[in-house]
Every structure is written in C-alpha cells, then in structure tokens.
Scaffold this motif. Structure first.
Motif, PDB file in Angstrom:
ATOM      1  N   SER A  80       0.821  -1.204   0.000  1.00  0.00           N
ATOM      2  CA  SER A  80       0.000   0.000   0.000  1.00  0.00           C
ATOM      3  C   SER A  80       0.861   1.263   0.000  1.00  0.00           C
ATOM      4  CB  SER A  80      -0.934  -0.009   1.212  1.00  0.00           C
ATOM      5  OG  SER A  80      -1.805   1.089   1.192  1.00  0.00           O
ATOM      6  N   ASP A  96      -1.500  -1.320  -6.652  1.00  0.00           N
ATOM      7  CA  ASP A  96      -2.926  -1.330  -6.977  1.00  0.00           C
ATOM      8  C   ASP A  96      -3.276  -2.669  -7.619  1.00  0.00           C
ATOM      9  OD1 ASP A  96      -2.130  -1.215  -9.676  1.00  0.00           O
ATOM     10  OD2 ASP A  96      -2.343   0.962  -9.763  1.00  0.00           O
ATOM     11  N   LYS A 112      -5.943  -6.061  -2.166  1.00  0.00           N
ATOM     12  CA  LYS A 112      -6.908  -5.473  -3.117  1.00  0.00           C
ATOM     13  C   LYS A 112      -7.814  -6.545  -3.727  1.00  0.00           C
ATOM     14  CE  LYS A 112      -4.941  -1.244  -3.149  1.00  0.00           C
ATOM     15  NZ  LYS A 112      -5.602   0.020  -2.774  1.00  0.00           N
ATOM     16  N   ASP A 158       2.258   2.300  -3.289  1.00  0.00           N
ATOM     17  CA  ASP A 158       1.238   2.567  -4.313  1.00  0.00           C
ATOM     18  C   ASP A 158       0.875   1.338  -5.143  1.00  0.00           C
ATOM     19  OD1 ASP A 158       1.171   5.281  -3.541  1.00  0.00           O
ATOM     20  OD2 ASP A 158       2.878   5.730  -4.840  1.00  0.00           O
TER      21      ASP A 158
END
Length: 351
Positions: free
Chosen positions: A83, A88, A113, A86
């Motif tokens: 996290s 995703d 995620k 960054d």
C-alpha cells in the motif's frame, strides 16, 4: 525442455522460463512490479534475476528466511508495504525464493486489493518440485503448518535449476524427500530411478516430479479426492515438523526431513493396514535413512506429536485421515488408524 501446463498457467524451465517472463512482462502493462525475497535470495539469486529480467523493479520487499516467519504478522507488514508503495490491482508481485516465500507471497498477492497477479520463481529444490504446482498459498498458525490460506493460481512458475547451486546440501536433500514421495505414491519406476541414480537435481528429474504432481492437481484441483495422495508422509510429518519447531529442546527440522520421518512411519502403517509388502517397507526405510539422520523421539515426544494430529487439514468429522500405500506406486486415501499402531510405527522407526 518442455513446459508443464497446469490449470491456468505453465511451469517453464531454464531458457524457456526466461523467455516466458520477458514476453509476459512486455505483454501486460503492469502499474508496478514488486519482488519479494529473503536475505538469502536477495544475496544469491536477485542479482542474476534482475539482469535477466531487464525491466524496472518498483520495489524489493525483504523478509527474514525460515518457517518461523511464515505467519500473518509478516503478511501484515507486506500488505502495508504494498500500500505504501502505491500497489494497486494492476500490480505484479514476483516471489523469488523457497516454499515460505512462494506460499506467503502467493497469499499476500491473492488477498491484497482482493487479488493481484503473482509469479513464483522457486529457488529451492523443495519449492521447485512441490510448491510450484497446485496454487496452494498460505501461512502457519503458530507452529501449526499452513492453517490459513487460499488456493489461487499464479500467472506462471519459472524454474531455474542453476539456483540450486546457491543452496547448502541439507536444503537440497530436503527437496529430494518430496521427489521420492512422488515415486512412492504414483510411479514405481521413478522411485527406482531416483533411489539408485542419485542425480536428483538434474533438470529432467525436476521436470518429472513437477509433471507427476501436475497430473494429480489437474484431476483434483481443490483436494476433494485424488489430490489427497500428495499428503503421504505429511500427516505425521507435519505434526513432527510443528512439534520440533515449537520445542526448544528439539532440533528444528526442514520440511523434507520431517516428512522423510513421516513416510517411514506411514509406510509402517501401510504395511499393517493396507498390505504394503514387508520388503517394500524395508526398502522405504533404508532409502530414507541413507539420506536423512535418525531423529530421536521419547515417549513424551510421541504423545505430544500425536496430540497435534487433530489439527491436520485432511481431518473430517473429528477423524484423522491418512494416505497410505498398497504398494510402491499405489496410494489410497482416507484411512483411519488405530491409536496403538502409532506407537508401533515409532518403535519400528527407532529400531
């Protein structure tokens, strides 16, 4: 050397592995590329991997090596790092290491995620022939092996046999135990070749073990039936591994060392309950004791080990289910074992 096709991915070896990785990275526009290592693979494997990859790595996550670090707290730290850097849903995590790295890295990727892509690059013989196939990911619950996890498939598995040159002999021999298991449960000829040839780090042997496990996983991906045969030696072996891990008075065993003991013990149970010939039982014991030291267990150790059987993942409705051998090359599942036979099995092992 041909790649092995599993459910939704392939296991590539050697030069094919390098080409497949470069093609995949070029094809998929990943937002971030992360690599997970421990201190050993960071030193011995990462430099050559980075040179081979020839693609920017956004961050390298490092964890401490060893089964004792395969727990949810390490995962928490990795999720936070993903996290913070960054990560995703279009990120990729490359797991470069042994079974702890690939099991835990796969679990972290599968749950971050709600799932990001991951690629496994096993660097130990054990992880090449065992953890590389089947999509099992997860972590330990205390000293209890692989209690938390999911089955989720990687994008691909890349096997570079040259990484085995970075291992100490004990780690290599640990992987040999799983290869011998593949022969015992489904290929008597492979067992004979492995135990007599001794050249078990050859790429063709590694590929054969991968292919044998893959045959089972393709037929039973979620371990409802046939896939259970892969647990031969693991019911008692995992209990022994957990007991030695949490007991400060016992030497910590590598996975292959623990299941080698488990296969001798469960070989004895096979002789008593499923008619495994006496000569085959003696052969199994002789082969494993050629490569693995005898482990001392007193009666207190045995009682504690048997208590751990209740946590085995194959248990159902309160019953401990064993995988046993009818003969070398033929395994049967879901066998119940009378308690008194456990003590006889340990007595046979100690003879």
């Amino acid at each position: 050397m041909e790649s092995v096709k599993s459910q939704s991915y392939e296991v590539h070896l050697g030069q094919l592995a390098e080409a497949a990785l470069k093609q995949h990275i070029a094809k998929i526009n990943y937002s971030k590329v992360f690599v997970l290592v421990d201190e050993n693979t960071k030193e011995h494997c990462l430099p050559s991997f980075k040179e081979m990859l020839n693609h920017p790595i956004d961050h390298i996550f490092e964890i401490k090596s060893g089964e004792e670090h395969k727990h949810i707290y390490t995962c928490l730290d990795l999720w936070k790092q993903l996290s913070n850097f960054d990560g995703d849903r279009k990120s990729l995590l490359i797991n470069l290491g042994g079974g702890v790295i690939t099991d835990m890295g796969g679990f972290v990727a599968s749950t971050f995620k709600r799932g990001i892509d991951f690629i496994n690059i096993p660097t130990t013989l054990l992880s090449m022939v065992d953890a590389s196939i089947g999509g099992k990911t997860g972590v330990d619950l205390g000293a209890l092996k692989n209690q938390i996890g999911v089955i989720n498939q990687p994008q691909m598995v890349l096997v570079f046999p040259e990484f085995l040159k970075t291992l100490d002999p004990r780690q290599v021999t640990s992987g040999y135990a799983e290869m011998l298991k593949h022969g015992l449960i489904m290929d008597a000829e492979y067992w004979q070749n492995l135990k007599t040839d001794g050249n078990f780090t050859d790429a063709s042997c590694i590929q054969r073990s991968i292919a044998l496990k893959n045959e089972v996983v393709l037929e039973d991906p979620t371990e409802k039936g046939l896939r259970k045969i892969l647990n031969f030696g693991h019911t008692l072996g995992h209990a022994i591994e957990s007991y030695c891990l949490e007991n400060p008075n016992k030497k910590t065993l590598l996975h292959g060392e623990a299941i080698a003991v488990g296969m001798i013990l469960e070989g004895y149970l096979s002789h008593e309950l499923k008619g495994l010939p006496k000569l085959s039982l003696l052969e199994i014991k002789d082969v494993f004791l050629q490569y693995f030291d005898l482990v001392e267990f007193d009666d207190n150790d045995i009682r504690a080990i048997l208590q751990l059987l209740k946590y085995d993942k194959k248990n159902s409705h309160g019953d401990v289910n064993f995988v046993l051998l009818q003969s070398i090359g033929t395994a049967v599942t879901d066998v119940k074992v009378p308690v008194e036979l456990f003590y006889k099995a340990f007595a046979y092992y100690r003879e």
